[in-house]
Write an enzyme that holds these catalytic residues in place. Structure first.
Site, PDB file in Angstrom:
ATOM      1  N   HIS A 135       0.843  -1.194   0.000  1.00  0.00           N
ATOM      2  CA  HIS A 135       0.000   0.000   0.000  1.00  0.00           C
ATOM      3  C   HIS A 135       0.883   1.250   0.000  1.00  0.00           C
ATOM      4  O   HIS A 135       2.027   1.208   0.430  1.00  0.00           O
ATOM      5  CB  HIS A 135      -0.920   0.037   1.223  1.00  0.00           C
ATOM      6  CG  HIS A 135      -2.216  -0.686   1.009  1.00  0.00           C
ATOM      7  ND1 HIS A 135      -2.396  -2.004   1.356  1.00  0.00           N
ATOM      8  CD2 HIS A 135      -3.390  -0.272   0.477  1.00  0.00           C
ATOM      9  CE1 HIS A 135      -3.624  -2.368   1.042  1.00  0.00           C
ATOM     10  NE2 HIS A 135      -4.266  -1.343   0.507  1.00  0.00           N
ATOM     11  N   LYS A 176      -0.624   5.240   4.178  1.00  0.00           N
ATOM     12  CA  LYS A 176      -1.508   4.339   4.933  1.00  0.00           C
ATOM     13  C   LYS A 176      -1.018   4.214   6.379  1.00  0.00           C
ATOM     14  O   LYS A 176       0.165   4.020   6.624  1.00  0.00           O
ATOM     15  CB  LYS A 176      -1.577   2.966   4.255  1.00  0.00           C
ATOM     16  CG  LYS A 176      -2.655   2.073   4.863  1.00  0.00           C
ATOM     17  CD  LYS A 176      -2.989   0.902   3.960  1.00  0.00           C
ATOM     18  CE  LYS A 176      -3.931  -0.078   4.617  1.00  0.00           C
ATOM     19  NZ  LYS A 176      -5.229   0.470   4.990  1.00  0.00           N
TER      20      LYS A 176
END
Ligand SMILES: NC(=O)c1ccc[n+]([C@@H]2O[C@H](COP(=O)([O-])OP(=O)(O)OC[C@H]3O[C@@H](n4cnc5c(N)ncnc54)[C@H](O)[C@@H]3O)[C@@H](O)[C@H]2O)c1
Length: 247
Positions: free
Chosen positions: A138, A142
């Site tokens: 990700h 995040k």
């Protein structure tokens, strides 16, 4: 159909695009921050102008809002997360009156990955010589890891094999045990989300990857769910709708 968007943030704006592409009309945008939407809170009067509502906001007044949706009898798709502790109370409101679908993941592609993961786990269970593992990538912004989707994948594996007993998300400074399922996370760049399930043996490697390119998949799933809700009553989970699509 006429739609109302509640929560005009990243998801709300993406949903608006999909609604317009699918020939729906957006009659109002509601956002708690003044000036962001057309109104700062929902009311029965506003909701009655629409055929359905889609909410991706924060759960601050979720219970009060649920009663307003139910009393207005306007079907609502709720993608807002963070109210697991009162799920039963909200379900009860809609079982008595109105229509609601709730889901923590409206991406149809992610649900395809979940189904395929169950199949991978059953191969792992039945075919000797293979190991199974999960990894996800990700973007650097995040704040949590592993992702909720990676945890769901891990749980699907544990539910479909007796050979893995627990999920390990830490960095390992020791040899992994056979009954441990490693779920690893990498953070960096701008990646919206990549999840891979790997089966590996001496002979070969089989990889199953879901690569999300944007929030569009979540928004499309939510709009399709709202269309599916027409003429239904009660409380539904996204799986009720997705299982019908996938089957
Ligand atoms: N179910 C899914 O598939 C899925 C996918 C992505 C995000 N989400 C969830 O959707 C929600 C929104 O995500 P986002 O990325 O759009 O966030 P965001 O911060 O970009 O937008 C949220 C918007 O909602 C507004 N808001 C907050 N509380 C409100 C309220 N009570 N009434 C009306 N407006 C309110 C905020 O002012 C903001 O503009 C989060 O709960 C997130 O976890 C769910």
């Amino acid at each position: 159909m006429k739609a109302i968007i509640i929560g005009y943030g990243r998801m709300g704006k993406e949903i608006e695009q999909i609604l317009l592409q699918r020939q729906h009309e957006v009659v109002a945008r509601i956002d708690a921050v003044p000036g962001v939407g057309d109104y700062t809170e929902i009311s029965e009067e506003i909701l009655k102008k629409a055929d359905f509502a889609i909410e991706f906001a924060l759960p601050t007044n979720i219970e009060e809002n649920a009663r307003i949706y139910a009393n207005a009898q306007t079907p609502v798709v709720i993608g807002t997360t963070g109210w697991d502790n009162i799920r039963q109370d909200i379900a009860k409101i809609f079982e008595e009156k109105g229509t609601c679908m709730w889901g923590s993941n409206f991406s149809i592609g992610a649900h395809m990955l979940f189904k395929l993961t169950e199949k991978m786990a059953s191969f792992y269970e039945n075919i000797p010589g293979y190991d199974i593992m999960v990894n996800e990538y990700h973007h650097k912004f995040k704040k949590d890891s592993p992702s909720g989707t990676a945890i769901t994948i891990g749980e699907k594996i544990l539910n479909n094999t007796t050979k893995k007993k627990s999920i390990i998300t830490d960095r390992l400074d020791r040899q992994i045990k056979d009954e441990e399922l490693h779920v690893a996370s990498v953070r960096g760049g701008m990646i919206p989300g990549i999840h891979t399930v790997t089966l590996d043996s001496e002979a070969d490697t089989i990889e199953l990857t879901h690569n999300a390119r944007s929030r569009q998949g979540f928004a499309l799933g939510a709009v399709l769910a709202a269309e599916w809700l027409a003429n239904k009553k009660g409380f539904y989970r996204v799986e009720d709708f997705i299982n019908e699509v996938l089957n």
